[in-house]
Every structure is written in structure tokens, then in C-alpha cells.
Design a protein around this motif. Structure first.
Motif, mmCIF file in Angstrom:
data_model
loop_
_atom_site.group_PDB
_atom_site.id
_atom_site.type_symbol
_atom_site.label_atom_id
_atom_site.label_comp_id
_atom_site.label_asym_id
_atom_site.label_seq_id
_atom_site.Cartn_x
_atom_site.Cartn_y
_atom_site.Cartn_z
ATOM 1 N N LEU A 351 -6.785 -16.768 -2.222
ATOM 2 C CA LEU A 351 -5.768 -16.932 -3.261
ATOM 3 C C LEU A 351 -4.962 -15.643 -3.430
ATOM 4 N N LEU A 352 -5.640 -14.492 -3.379
ATOM 5 C CA LEU A 352 -4.934 -13.215 -3.456
ATOM 6 C C LEU A 352 -3.999 -13.044 -2.264
ATOM 7 N N THR A 357 1.420 -12.589 -0.423
ATOM 8 C CA THR A 357 2.363 -12.988 0.624
ATOM 9 C C THR A 357 3.571 -13.701 0.029
ATOM 10 N N LEU A 358 3.332 -14.571 -0.941
ATOM 11 C CA LEU A 358 4.414 -15.320 -1.581
ATOM 12 C C LEU A 358 5.339 -14.398 -2.375
ATOM 13 N N GLY A 367 6.469 -5.782 5.288
ATOM 14 C CA GLY A 367 6.597 -6.969 4.458
ATOM 15 C C GLY A 367 5.303 -7.450 3.835
ATOM 16 N N SER A 368 5.445 -8.474 2.982
ATOM 17 C CA SER A 368 4.324 -8.958 2.170
ATOM 18 C C SER A 368 3.240 -9.647 2.992
ATOM 19 N N ALA A 369 3.562 -10.164 4.175
ATOM 20 C CA ALA A 369 2.538 -10.823 4.983
ATOM 21 C C ALA A 369 1.411 -9.847 5.337
ATOM 22 N N PHE A 370 1.784 -8.641 5.702
ATOM 23 C CA PHE A 370 0.777 -7.632 6.043
ATOM 24 C C PHE A 370 -0.045 -7.248 4.817
ATOM 25 N N TRP A 371 0.626 -7.014 3.689
ATOM 26 C CA TRP A 371 -0.094 -6.592 2.491
ATOM 27 C C TRP A 371 -0.944 -7.722 1.930
ATOM 28 N N GLY A 376 -6.255 -9.362 0.574
ATOM 29 C CA GLY A 376 -7.266 -10.404 0.731
ATOM 30 C C GLY A 376 -8.481 -9.922 1.501
ATOM 31 N N GLY A 377 -8.236 -9.155 2.571
ATOM 32 C CA GLY A 377 -9.350 -8.624 3.348
ATOM 33 C C GLY A 377 -10.198 -7.667 2.544
#
Length: 391
Positions: A351-352, A357-358, A367-371, A376-377
Motif C-alpha cells: 500500500l505504501l 508511486t501514485l 521519479g516516484s516509481a523508484f521511491w 515499500g521495500g
């Protein structure tokens, strides 16, 4: 060839067309801005379209046929954004940086380093990442109602009816209804499209230490973190196990060959690939590769006719593109969310990942995909450590 032809269908061809339409219209302006920021002439800008279209088309076509799985590549949109804000870098210096970036992508691809990293990301987090990336398009589709209510609502109604009566053809119906309504409203301007062939223009590279630091390294980082990472996540979330190392390495090799002509960076697609990998493309997962094959052929055609891209993309109203993208990706986004929250052990971390990402947040140029994966990891690691401590 007979088996490939049998695997083709109207739905896969339309999925390929929608993927190309969304890919070009959503970010072509950023690529043009990048070329202009580096001082490219109009002829060199057309050459960029030739190189990128040809590169995306050949890699999508070749890799999809090689593995009989949907493999769709794309230009690096965040990479183009990095180039668009570059200052004091000439086009020959940037070309040298493109070559260095391509060599780095080849290295992390063919060495297996990137694949080993991706194998450590749980499927739940990869699915949440995909859902977060796609949810932005769904939100944009909803927002388009304010600008073109009749067009978007007609397309939405056709999607709902299509899902009820002819689910396999729902997206083609949405596209046809959208084009019909746009034409009736005078918003579809296909007659203004001017077909001209593209001519490649060679730019000799110049090696500059400043360009390596300000262009090559940022271009490499954002391409891997913001493009290839969600691209692999999209494949895994859709149930495909495509060999990561040779695929990523091939995008780097293709970028290396096309860099002097403007092919600054190619990578795995995520959003447009999801269109080709969803149920809307075909009910049989083993036949969905023909959607990316169709997209590859269209990319090649658009690359060869690079001079027509601006007028062709301008022919479709933006609301139509947003609506067809959002509706075509609903099924894939729902599947990603279902996998993300299925396992309680990964639910909070997933969920995080989805929320970060959203958010679309960009930190340090990434970008947000990496963060989303980082947050989450980290949450999953802390959760696992706490579970181990309690035992």
C-alpha cells in the motif's frame, strides 16, 4: 509465420495502436522540448523521431517475436525531461553522453546486475508499483470529463456496455466511439495530417566531462529507476517471465547504435506495455505478444515518417487519448491492486508502494516509481525483522 498470423486478432491490433497512440501523444512534446533545449535544428528533430521510432519498433518487434511474449519498449520520458532542462550542453556533447548512457545500460543489462536486483522485489510490491503508475492515467481520464464531458462520458458508457456484452472488443469500441464523437464535434482533424518521410541526420559525438556528469549519469539513473524498474514490474504483475538481462541489454545496444541520430535512450515500457499485456488485448495470454508486434510495426512506420508525427498527434483531441488510456488500463490496474493486497504479510508495504508511486513525487531528479519501491521495500524489511524478532 503462419502461427504468428493465426495469433493476430483485431483486439491485439487495436491494443497495439492504442499503446502507440498513448505513448506518442503523452510525451512527444517533452522529446521535442529536449531536442530544442540542446540546439537541434528542425531536420535534427525529425531525425530524433526517426531514430526513436525505429529503435522502439525494431526492439518491440524483435523481442516479442523472439520470446513470444509481449515486450514493448519506449523512449525514456523522464530522460527527455532531464535533457529539456540541461543548460550549457551542445548537441554533439549530449550525443557523447547518450553513447555513455547506452554503454551503462548495456553493462547493467548483460551483466545480470539489474535482474538480480529485480529478483529481490516481492511480487506484491511490483504489482503495487504497476497499479500506482497506471492509476495516474485513470485519474487523468476522470479529470478529462471537465473539459470534454460528452466525449468522455460517451466513451465510458461504451466501455461499460462493451464489458457487459462484448468484453473482448470493449477497447476497440471505446476508440471507435471516441473518434466518432470527436469527428461529430469537429475535434478530429485527420485531413490536416501531412505525410512526409524522415531523413536521419548524423551528429558526431564530442566527449565532455561536464556532459557526462550533467547528462549521461542523470539520464542513466532516471531511465533505469523510473522506466526499466516499472517496466519489469509490469511484466511480472501480468504473469510474464521475460528474461530481463538480454532484454535490457538489447535496449542499451540499440540506443548505442542510434545515439548519433537522436536515439538518446530506450527502455522497457510500463504503461503502454500494460495495454498490450491486459485481458482487453486478448483473452489468451499466449497470443498477447501480437499486440506488441503490431505496436512495433506502427512505431517503425511512424519513425520512417517522422515528419508527420506532430500533425498526426495533433489530430486527436487530448481528452480522447486520456479517456482511452484510462479505460484500457482499468483491468490491469485492478489486477495489480488485487495481487498487491492479497497477502497480509506484504499488504502494508504494498500500500505504501502504491501511494508513493501514485503521488508523482520527484526527489533528486528521480521519479516516484523508484521511491515507491524504496519506501515499500524498507517497510517490508522492517516488518520482516519485527516478525523474526517476535519468533
Amino acid at each position: 509465420m503462419r502461427s504468428i498470423w493465426r495469433d493476430f486478432s483485431v483486439s491485439t491490433a487495436v491494443a497495439g495502436f492504442v499503446a502507440v497512440l498513448v505513448g506518442f501523444t503523452s510525451s512527444a512534446a517533452i522529446v521535442f522540448s529536449a531536442a530544442q533545449a540542446l540546439g537541434a535544428t528542425s531536420e535534427q528533430t525529425v531525425s530524433w523521431m526517426w531514430a526513436l521510432g525505429l529503435g522502439m519498433g525494431l526492439t518491440s518487434l524483435g523481442l516479442s517475436l523472439r520470446y513470444r511474449q509481449p515486450v514493448l519498449t519506449a523512449w525514456s520520458t523522464p530522460g527527455a525531461a532531464v535533457l529539456a532542462v540541461s543548460q550549457g550542453v551542445s548537441l554533439p556533447e549530449a550525443t557523447g553522453a547518450f553513447i555513455v548512457c547506452a554503454l551503462l545500460i548495456m553493462w547493467v543489462g548483460y551483466s545480470g546486475w539489474f535482474e538480480r536486483l529485480m529478483s529481490k522485489i516481492p511480487l506484491a510490491l511490483a504489482s503495487a508499483l504497476l497499479a500506482g503508475v497506471l492509476a495516474r492515467f485513470a485519474l487523468d481520464a476522470v479529470g478529462a470529463v471537465a473539459h470534454a464531458p460528452v466525449l468522455v462520458l460517451a466513451m465510458t458508457l461504451s466501455y461499460l456496455l462493451g464489458r457487459r456484452w462484448w468484453p473482448r472488443w470493449s477497447v476497440p469500441v471505446v476508440l471507435l466511439v471516441g473518434m466518432g464523437v470527436a469527428a461529430l464535434q469537429g475535434q478530429l482533424h485527420l485531413s490536416s495530417v501531412a505525410w512526409t518521410w524522415a531523413v536521419p541526420v548524423w551528429v558526431s559525438p564530442v566527449w565532455s566531462g561536464a556532459a557526462m556528469v550533467s547528462v549521461a549519469l542523470p539520464l542513466f539513473v532516471v531511465t533505469m529507476a523510473s522506466q526499466n524498474l516499472p517496466g519489469v514490474a509490469a511484466q511480472r504483475a501480468s504473469g510474464y517471465e521475460i528474461p530481463i538481462s538480454p532484454v535490457v541489454g538489447t535496449t542499451g545496444l540499440t540506443s548505442l547504435v542510434l545515439a548519433p541520430f537522436g536515439g538518446y535512450a530506450l527502455n522497457l515500457a510500463a504503461i503502454t506495455a500494460a495495454i498490450c499485456m491486459g485481458k482487453e488485448a486478448h483473452v489468451d495470454p499466449s497470443r498477447r505478444y501480437t499486440a506488441s508486434v503490431a505496436a512495433g510495426l506502427l512505431y517503425i512506420a511512424l519513425g520512417l515518417a517522422g515528419g508527420t508525427i506532430v500533425s498526426l498527434m495533433a489530430a486527436f483531441p487530448q481528452a480522447l487519448v486520456l479517456a482511452v488510456a484510462g479505460l484500457a488500463l482499468l483491468g490491469t490496474m485492478a489486477s495489480g491492486l488485487a495481487v498487491a493486497v492479497k497477502d497480509e504479510q506484504h499488504r502494508e508495504a504494498a500500500l505504501l508502494t502504491f501511494l508513493v508511486t501514485l503521488s508523482g513525487v520527484t526527489l533528486l531528479g528521480v521519479g516516484s516509481a523508484f521511491w515507491g519501491v524504496v519506501v515499500g521495500g524498507l517497510a517490508q524489511w522492517l516488518w520482516t525483522r519485527r516478525q523474526q524478532a517476535s519468533h
